[in-house]
Design a protein around this motif. Structure first.
Motif, PDB file in Angstrom:
ATOM      1  N   THR A 162     -71.125  32.015  49.746  1.00 42.51           N
ATOM      2  CA  THR A 162     -71.653  30.666  49.745  1.00 42.51           C
ATOM      3  C   THR A 162     -71.737  30.108  48.331  1.00 42.51           C
ATOM      4  OG1 THR A 162     -73.967  31.365  49.571  1.00 42.51           O
ATOM      5  CG2 THR A 162     -73.032  31.148  51.792  1.00 42.51           C
ATOM      6  N   PHE A 163     -71.714  28.783  48.234  1.00 42.18           N
ATOM      7  CA  PHE A 163     -71.879  28.067  46.975  1.00 42.18           C
ATOM      8  C   PHE A 163     -73.280  27.454  46.901  1.00 42.18           C
ATOM      9  CE2 PHE A 163     -67.128  27.298  46.754  1.00 42.18           C
ATOM     10  CZ  PHE A 163     -66.945  27.886  45.504  1.00 42.18           C
ATOM     11  N   SER A 164     -73.871  27.514  45.706  1.00 44.04           N
ATOM     12  CA  SER A 164     -75.093  26.791  45.393  1.00 44.04           C
ATOM     13  C   SER A 164     -74.934  26.154  44.023  1.00 44.04           C
ATOM     14  CB  SER A 164     -76.310  27.720  45.356  1.00 44.04           C
ATOM     15  OG  SER A 164     -76.633  28.216  46.625  1.00 44.04           O
ATOM     16  N   PRO A 165     -75.614  25.025  43.770  1.00 37.87           N
ATOM     17  CA  PRO A 165     -75.623  24.488  42.411  1.00 37.87           C
ATOM     18  C   PRO A 165     -76.248  25.514  41.463  1.00 37.87           C
ATOM     19  CG  PRO A 165     -76.513  22.887  43.968  1.00 37.87           C
ATOM     20  CD  PRO A 165     -76.399  24.182  44.694  1.00 37.87           C
ATOM     21  N   GLY A 166     -75.774  25.563  40.237  1.00 36.85           N
ATOM     22  CA  GLY A 166     -76.249  26.544  39.268  1.00 36.85           C
ATOM     23  C   GLY A 166     -77.751  26.497  39.069  1.00 36.85           C
ATOM     24  N   GLY A 167     -78.373  27.689  39.125  1.00 32.88           N
ATOM     25  CA  GLY A 167     -79.789  27.794  38.859  1.00 32.88           C
ATOM     26  C   GLY A 167     -80.696  27.422  40.003  1.00 32.88           C
ATOM     27  N   GLN A 168     -80.130  27.074  41.168  1.00 33.96           N
ATOM     28  CA  GLN A 168     -80.950  26.601  42.289  1.00 33.96           C
ATOM     29  C   GLN A 168     -81.220  27.676  43.340  1.00 33.96           C
ATOM     30  OE1 GLN A 168     -82.212  23.279  42.257  1.00 33.96           O
ATOM     31  NE2 GLN A 168     -81.431  23.570  40.172  1.00 33.96           N
ATOM     32  N   GLY A 169     -80.494  28.811  43.253  1.00 31.38           N
ATOM     33  CA  GLY A 169     -80.739  29.909  44.171  1.00 31.38           C
ATOM     34  C   GLY A 169     -80.116  29.734  45.537  1.00 31.38           C
TER      35      GLY A 169
END
Length: 263
Positions: A175-182
């Motif tokens: 999965t992808f998440s925005p950086g630093g958002q967990g």
């Protein structure tokens, strides 16, 4: 999950390029209840798809020279020009150079290492979509690519996206998440296209998923309106019931009735 609290690397816009914007408006209106609001002459024909007065996507009529009918996802960036340069350094390419869209924001269209097109949106007065996660709006994205690790590296280098590996019925789903958002901020997945029979033969691309209240009814309605079914309604335990469709002009998308959130 996908929210309208847009941060760097999060999807913040989505639009449709189609050879018949009126016909597409009729199709998505009948399917999701959208209304297409055409822009004025200054927008070049670009308009907004709205649901109950809230913007869920953009759209415009395109020519064959501009590419096949398709949905394009845009990701938030604080600096479209710098992010475009980062994409080139990561072995992507710039398809449409950065440009201001009136005072609404600044955009650019890129291609990743595998040639998958996507956009960047640097917000001005338009901060992004008004509605996500609700029925009739964007709720998930999937990137179908020939090389998952290469894609993960590209989007990390370009937009700071992070990937997480989830155990998924005997395999792994990335999965992808925005950086630093967990992990809680994950908005999409990345899949080796060779592992999916519905995607193995086609080109790599980003696939948008729209939330619906009844997957089977939506599939039937899409067919009634001239769309086609690429993957019939299918249950994914703890995920939801999904189907993959194309609109009457060939733009690919998916629908899902999400499973209730686990406590």
């Amino acid at each position: 999950m996908l929210t309208t609290r847009f941060v760097t690397g999060a999807p913040n816009w989505l639009d449709l390029g189609t050879p018949d914007i009126e016909g597409a408006g009729s199709f998505y209106g009948g399917l999701f209840g959208w209304r297409f609001q055409p822009g004025g002459p200054e927008t070049g024909g670009y308009g907004l798809f709205q649901l109950d007065g809230k913007t869920v996507a953009g759209g415009m009529q395109t020519t064959e020279e501009q590419g096949p009918p398709s949905w394009t996802v845009y990701f938030q960036t604080p600096d479209a020009d710098a992010t475009a340069k980062a994409a080139e350094q990561a072995h992507g390419s710039v398809l449409v150079q950065p440009m201001d869209v009136m005072d609404l924001g600044r955009m650019v269209i890129l291609a990743d290492k595998a040639g998958v097109s996507f956009g960047l949106w640097q917000p001005g007065t338009n901060k992004g979509l008004d509605l996500v996660q609700e029925p009739g709006s964007l709720c998930w994205l999937e990137l179908y690519t020939p090389d998952v690790p290469a894609a993960a590296g590209f989007y990390n280098a370009t937009l700071g996206m992070e990937t997480f590996a989830l155990d998924f019925y005997g395999g792994t789903y990335t999965t992808f998440s925005p950086g630093g958002q967990g992990e809680d901020a994950m908005f999409g997945g990345v899949v080796d296209k060779a592992d999916d029979p519905a995607e193995a033969q086609g080109p790599p691309y980003w696939l948008p998923y729209f939330e619906v209240t009844d997957t089977d009814a939506t599939v039937a309605k899409a067919q009634e309106l001239g769309g086609t079914v690429r993957m019939p309604a299918t249950d994914l335990p703890d995920v939801g019931r999904i189907a993959k469709l194309t609109d009457p002009y060939g733009a690919r998308f998916a629908v899902i009735k999400s499973a209730p959130a686990q406590s």
